[in-house]
Design a protein around this motif. Sequence first.
Motif, PDB file in Angstrom:
ATOM      1  N   LEU A 132       0.838  -1.203   0.000  1.00  0.00           N
ATOM      2  CA  LEU A 132       0.000   0.000   0.000  1.00  0.00           C
ATOM      3  C   LEU A 132       0.871   1.250   0.000  1.00  0.00           C
ATOM      4  O   LEU A 132       0.566   2.228  -0.694  1.00  0.00           O
ATOM      5  CB  LEU A 132      -0.930  -0.012   1.211  1.00  0.00           C
ATOM      6  CG  LEU A 132      -1.963  -1.151   1.173  1.00  0.00           C
ATOM      7  CD1 LEU A 132      -2.823  -1.139   2.432  1.00  0.00           C
ATOM      8  CD2 LEU A 132      -2.836  -1.055  -0.075  1.00  0.00           C
TER       9      LEU A 132
ATOM     10  N   THR B 226       3.899   1.630  -1.253  1.00  0.00           N
ATOM     11  CA  THR B 226       4.538   1.873  -2.547  1.00  0.00           C
ATOM     12  C   THR B 226       3.524   2.368  -3.575  1.00  0.00           C
ATOM     13  O   THR B 226       3.828   3.227  -4.409  1.00  0.00           O
ATOM     14  CB  THR B 226       5.311   0.618  -3.024  1.00  0.00           C
ATOM     15  OG1 THR B 226       6.120   0.981  -4.118  1.00  0.00           O
ATOM     16  CG2 THR B 226       4.419  -0.515  -3.453  1.00  0.00           C
ATOM     17  N   VAL B 227       2.293   1.858  -3.494  1.00  0.00           N
ATOM     18  CA  VAL B 227       1.250   2.363  -4.391  1.00  0.00           C
ATOM     19  C   VAL B 227       0.934   3.816  -4.050  1.00  0.00           C
ATOM     20  O   VAL B 227       0.840   4.680  -4.931  1.00  0.00           O
ATOM     21  CB  VAL B 227      -0.021   1.489  -4.301  1.00  0.00           C
ATOM     22  CG1 VAL B 227      -1.153   2.114  -5.102  1.00  0.00           C
ATOM     23  CG2 VAL B 227       0.257   0.091  -4.829  1.00  0.00           C
TER      24      VAL B 227
ATOM     25  N   SER C  44       3.387   6.307  -5.293  1.00  0.00           N
ATOM     26  CA  SER C  44       3.350   6.543  -6.738  1.00  0.00           C
ATOM     27  C   SER C  44       2.352   7.645  -7.096  1.00  0.00           C
ATOM     28  O   SER C  44       2.477   8.278  -8.139  1.00  0.00           O
ATOM     29  CB  SER C  44       3.010   5.250  -7.472  1.00  0.00           C
ATOM     30  OG  SER C  44       1.628   4.982  -7.365  1.00  0.00           O
ATOM     31  N   TYR C  45       1.347   7.876  -6.234  1.00  0.00           N
ATOM     32  CA  TYR C  45       0.379   8.948  -6.517  1.00  0.00           C
ATOM     33  C   TYR C  45       0.945  10.336  -6.206  1.00  0.00           C
ATOM     34  O   TYR C  45       0.369  11.334  -6.584  1.00  0.00           O
ATOM     35  CB  TYR C  45      -0.915   8.711  -5.726  1.00  0.00           C
ATOM     36  CG  TYR C  45      -1.761   7.626  -6.344  1.00  0.00           C
ATOM     37  CD1 TYR C  45      -2.579   7.888  -7.449  1.00  0.00           C
ATOM     38  CD2 TYR C  45      -1.740   6.325  -5.844  1.00  0.00           C
ATOM     39  CE1 TYR C  45      -3.339   6.888  -8.033  1.00  0.00           C
ATOM     40  CE2 TYR C  45      -2.499   5.323  -6.419  1.00  0.00           C
ATOM     41  CZ  TYR C  45      -3.294   5.611  -7.513  1.00  0.00           C
ATOM     42  OH  TYR C  45      -4.044   4.625  -8.094  1.00  0.00           O
TER      43      TYR C  45
ATOM     44  N   HIS D 275       3.655  11.455  -7.394  1.00  0.00           N
ATOM     45  CA  HIS D 275       4.368  11.912  -8.596  1.00  0.00           C
ATOM     46  C   HIS D 275       5.660  12.632  -8.250  1.00  0.00           C
ATOM     47  O   HIS D 275       5.867  13.792  -8.601  1.00  0.00           O
ATOM     48  CB  HIS D 275       3.465  12.793  -9.467  1.00  0.00           C
ATOM     49  CG  HIS D 275       2.281  12.040  -9.966  1.00  0.00           C
ATOM     50  ND1 HIS D 275       2.388  10.945 -10.780  1.00  0.00           N
ATOM     51  CD2 HIS D 275       0.964  12.212  -9.735  1.00  0.00           C
ATOM     52  CE1 HIS D 275       1.186  10.462 -11.039  1.00  0.00           C
ATOM     53  NE2 HIS D 275       0.299  11.207 -10.416  1.00  0.00           N
TER      54      HIS D 275
ATOM     55  N   ALA E 258      11.439   8.631  -7.393  1.00  0.00           N
ATOM     56  CA  ALA E 258      10.409   7.588  -7.469  1.00  0.00           C
ATOM     57  C   ALA E 258      11.050   6.222  -7.690  1.00  0.00           C
ATOM     58  O   ALA E 258      10.676   5.241  -7.034  1.00  0.00           O
ATOM     59  CB  ALA E 258       9.433   7.908  -8.608  1.00  0.00           C
ATOM     60  N   VAL E 259      12.031   6.161  -8.599  1.00  0.00           N
ATOM     61  CA  VAL E 259      12.706   4.880  -8.857  1.00  0.00           C
ATOM     62  C   VAL E 259      13.407   4.410  -7.592  1.00  0.00           C
ATOM     63  O   VAL E 259      13.253   3.256  -7.169  1.00  0.00           O
ATOM     64  CB  VAL E 259      13.735   5.029 -10.006  1.00  0.00           C
ATOM     65  CG1 VAL E 259      14.600   3.781 -10.118  1.00  0.00           C
ATOM     66  CG2 VAL E 259      13.024   5.295 -11.320  1.00  0.00           C
TER      67      VAL E 259
ATOM     68  N   ALA F 107      10.789   3.307  -4.942  1.00  0.00           N
ATOM     69  CA  ALA F 107      10.077   2.083  -5.333  1.00  0.00           C
ATOM     70  C   ALA F 107      10.990   0.874  -5.209  1.00  0.00           C
ATOM     71  O   ALA F 107      10.597  -0.170  -4.680  1.00  0.00           O
ATOM     72  CB  ALA F 107       9.553   2.211  -6.759  1.00  0.00           C
TER      73      ALA F 107
ATOM     74  N   TYR G  39       1.601   3.943 -14.653  1.00  0.00           N
ATOM     75  CA  TYR G  39       0.258   4.219 -14.124  1.00  0.00           C
ATOM     76  C   TYR G  39      -0.615   4.976 -15.110  1.00  0.00           C
ATOM     77  O   TYR G  39      -1.826   5.053 -14.940  1.00  0.00           O
ATOM     78  CB  TYR G  39       0.337   4.958 -12.775  1.00  0.00           C
ATOM     79  CG  TYR G  39       1.292   6.141 -12.753  1.00  0.00           C
ATOM     80  CD1 TYR G  39       0.942   7.352 -13.341  1.00  0.00           C
ATOM     81  CD2 TYR G  39       2.540   6.042 -12.128  1.00  0.00           C
ATOM     82  CE1 TYR G  39       1.818   8.425 -13.320  1.00  0.00           C
ATOM     83  CE2 TYR G  39       3.421   7.096 -12.102  1.00  0.00           C
ATOM     84  CZ  TYR G  39       3.057   8.299 -12.696  1.00  0.00           C
ATOM     85  OH  TYR G  39       3.907   9.365 -12.690  1.00  0.00           O
TER      86      TYR G  39
ATOM     87  N   MET H  80      -1.594  -8.283  -3.744  1.00  0.00           N
ATOM     88  CA  MET H  80      -2.102  -8.813  -2.471  1.00  0.00           C
ATOM     89  C   MET H  80      -2.424 -10.305  -2.603  1.00  0.00           C
ATOM     90  O   MET H  80      -2.122 -11.097  -1.705  1.00  0.00           O
ATOM     91  CB  MET H  80      -3.367  -8.045  -2.056  1.00  0.00           C
ATOM     92  CG  MET H  80      -3.096  -6.607  -1.670  1.00  0.00           C
ATOM     93  SD  MET H  80      -2.003  -6.525  -0.218  1.00  0.00           S
ATOM     94  CE  MET H  80      -2.105  -4.794   0.173  1.00  0.00           C
TER      95      MET H  80
ATOM     96  N   PRO I  44       6.257  -2.657  -9.123  1.00  0.00           N
ATOM     97  CA  PRO I  44       6.624  -1.236  -9.189  1.00  0.00           C
ATOM     98  C   PRO I  44       7.290  -0.847 -10.503  1.00  0.00           C
ATOM     99  O   PRO I  44       6.997   0.227 -11.038  1.00  0.00           O
ATOM    100  CB  PRO I  44       7.573  -1.050  -8.004  1.00  0.00           C
ATOM    101  CG  PRO I  44       8.054  -2.396  -7.658  1.00  0.00           C
ATOM    102  CD  PRO I  44       6.967  -3.344  -8.030  1.00  0.00           C
TER     103      PRO I  44
ATOM    104  N   LEU J 120       4.237   1.282 -11.534  1.00  0.00           N
ATOM    105  CA  LEU J 120       4.284   2.488 -10.704  1.00  0.00           C
ATOM    106  C   LEU J 120       5.301   3.509 -11.156  1.00  0.00           C
ATOM    107  O   LEU J 120       5.340   4.621 -10.628  1.00  0.00           O
ATOM    108  CB  LEU J 120       4.574   2.103  -9.240  1.00  0.00           C
ATOM    109  CG  LEU J 120       3.580   1.111  -8.610  1.00  0.00           C
ATOM    110  CD1 LEU J 120       3.954   0.842  -7.171  1.00  0.00           C
ATOM    111  CD2 LEU J 120       2.148   1.639  -8.688  1.00  0.00           C
ATOM    112  N   LEU J 121       6.172   3.170 -12.094  1.00  0.00           N
ATOM    113  CA  LEU J 121       7.229   4.122 -12.453  1.00  0.00           C
ATOM    114  C   LEU J 121       6.988   4.723 -13.835  1.00  0.00           C
ATOM    115  O   LEU J 121       6.428   4.096 -14.695  1.00  0.00           O
ATOM    116  CB  LEU J 121       8.596   3.435 -12.427  1.00  0.00           C
ATOM    117  CG  LEU J 121       9.069   3.044 -11.033  1.00  0.00           C
ATOM    118  CD1 LEU J 121      10.373   2.284 -11.122  1.00  0.00           C
ATOM    119  CD2 LEU J 121       9.289   4.285 -10.171  1.00  0.00           C
TER     120      LEU J 121
END
Lengths: 99, 196, 588
Positions: free
Chosen positions: A28, A30-31, A34-35, A37, A43-44, A47, B54, B67, B191, B195-196
């Motif tokens: 959660l 890491t997600v 990502s929001y 930005h 970010a890399v 993550a 994303y 999950m 990720p 995510l990236l």
Amino acid sequence: MSGHSVEEIRRETRVYILVFVALAVLTLVTVGVSYLHLSFGAAVGLALFIASIKGSLVAAFFMHLISERRLVYAVLILTMIFFVALILLPLGGYHDRLG
Amino acid sequence: MQIPYTVEPRPDTGLYNAKLGVWLFLASEVMLFGALFSALILLRTGATSWPHGYEVLNVPLATINTMVLITSSVSMVMSWAALRLGDFGKYRKWMGLTFLLGLIFMVIKTIEYAAKFEHHLYPSHDNFMATYFTLTGLHGLHVLGGMIVIAYLLGPGSKMWMTEPERYTNRVEVIGLYWHFVDLVWIFLFPTLYLL
Amino acid sequence: MSASEEQAVGAQDHAAEHHELPFWQRYIFSQDHKVIGLQYAFTALCFLLFGFCLMLIMRWQLAFPGRPVPIIGGLLGSANAPGGIMLPEFYNQLGAMHGTIMVFLAVVPLLVGAYGNYLVPLQIGAPDMAFPKLNMASYWCYLPGGLIMLASFFVPGGAANSGWTSYPPLSNIATSGQTWWLVGMIFLITSSLLGSVNFIVTIFQLRAEGLDFMRLPMFVWSQLVTSFLLLLAFPPLEAAGILQLMDRVAGTSFFMPSGLVVSGEVLEVAGGGNPLLWQHLFWFLAHPEVYVLILPAMGIVAEIIANNTRKPLWGYRPMVYSAVFLGFMSFIVWAHHMFLTGMGTAISSFFQTTTMIISVPSVVILSALLISLWGGSIRFNTPMLFALAFLPMFGIGGLTGLPLGLAPSDIHLHDTYYVIGHFHYVVAPGTIFAIFAGIYYWFPKITGRQMSERLGKLHFWPSLIFMNGIFMPMFVQGLAGVSRRLYDGGAQYSHAQGVLHWNAFMSMSAFGLLVAQIPFIINLFVSIRWGVKVGSNPWDATTLEWVAAPSPPVAHGNFPELPVVTRGPYEYSPPESDESFLPQNAVA
């Protein structure tokens, strides 16, 4: 490892649950990150950092690498050295090129 | 003549054959996925444009899938623990759950793929989609392979529990190591792709 | 595993009663490492001959460009050679498939699949490989992989024609044979992976009591290092193969740069790919693969030299350390194949340095083998002759590699016949001589009979002469700058004119080499039936396969009882004993 006592196995299962909770929370996080930005570099970094923690948890507890035999460690260390070479050297070739 | 150390560990290495075998196999898998990650990094570094994951991919769906896979890893270790405690009934429940979670993962993956195809996003679209499909596809094949072995261990393979319980427990440990590795790969794929 | 266990139980229950398996389980889907080893040996020898024949057709074209291929010219098909005159496209197929077949289907399967399978369990005193079923599966991945490669000659456009290295973008836009090549390679990689896991587990887990690592024969050490190379270096090529398959089948652009123009038309692909990525992943395998080709050969030669000099190997430990170090370093030298891809000076210095470092352990091993000859009472039998010839041949191959490992000289020599000469000296008169040495040496182990010495020498001397006749002039041509991939051998280039006459000489030597193999083939088959019967240890050797097992060994189990090891592998002419040699399991 199958020689472990009943109490030890019970204790291990409690650890498994804790690891599971940690993995779920980190997913959660890491997600969520990502929001935000962040800049690409940050970010890399973040993550991969979180993924490394999660990966280490899986490897250490679920794959019980935390108490494994020397031979397995030796094989994995050797593999990691070549893994790093495989990732870094082509990248080095890309960044250091003529023309 | 019987092959030694199929069940009990060899004193000097402390391992039984299959356990060393699976770790070696996983080492080669590290190099396989390592090469693909290396390819991804090199392609992305050299790309003039590369979308953020994303923007194109379905993050909530992938989070659920993450999950699911993590849960399946836990149920896998729980099944092994149950077997070591000699509780075959409990083992079957946990292992069955692992199989089910693997199946759910594959179903969600299929939904995800279908949505991409609907928007005419194929591997040939660009190198992002190409890496996405290749890496998740190969990972999916690994999940499928694990599910086949789990099905075998729950089905015809379970007879061994009656004759050689220790060897059967070892087999569960070995497939467990593989299953966790597949989970571990996903932990890095998620990720880097989404995510990236 | 359960099948072998059943047998084990069976053997204990009725020790006298011989448990017979049906034919297909004994000889076809066998799980016995010896049968699998022989399956590998037979299949790979066929591929070796086939790959050699491909080269002979090429050599005809190089020596006599535009003249119809004699005898078999009509069989090549009008799409490949109308009127028996070879087309350039067909020449390219032959080149690509000669390399692929020789490396992946002939030499490696012989060294690892055949020798490794047959000898490793015997030399370490194990009843079988650790995973007999995987062992069987390994062969049954290898054979389909090989058949797919062969079948690709008959698909439209013929077999793969982008060289054994399959560099994109050329290979991406090549005819469908390339797809078959990739599928075949995935089978071969799987086979190799199964094999290498099996070897490592077997060597770590099934060594006989008392056989610690510093008592392992050099051959087992070489197999152990080789298995690690195969295990960790092959997966990146598998990954690259998958990516190229995606490029060819699913239309991706992993290796396709943007704006690629082919025959005046811009290709309709997304682009943005990196052709050098393939080269990195390919050579990440293919350079360790070079050591896969040479390490087991060194192991075979070490066994034979120790045995026939009747004295211990000089510098056993340095040789072991060198082999391990060689294996390790082989993973980080690969980009010396890529000096001409526009690498910068920093990264190319790195690879030049590692390349120079890796030559050190090779020299250590070769020197140790050479010094081992000193003061020995050498028996010049056929295996020993081949083993002795290996030393200078590998020496030439190795030393000519140094200018290729340094960027300044490599820029001149890259992709010329010099390169071909260099690596063929390593693999052909090097490794293949070691393979022949091994066949003559272990033939009595497998059959209980000896091969003819006279025919053996008739095989050896012409082979040695013709091998050099083929490959030595390649250095001359290469230094003159003749490219390795020319369909006419350089006839249309002015800089090649001065060395062009060597083409006919090399081709004649190649045909001579074919003739020189006839005594070997006769010897092999005749000796199986009519060879002189010998005892279980005809060479007075010390290692377990000779001293603890009968020749041929017991099916399923190898040893009447598992041996216990008391000493090192090469105790020949021991000063403390009157015996001329002390077996590894001799009672102390």
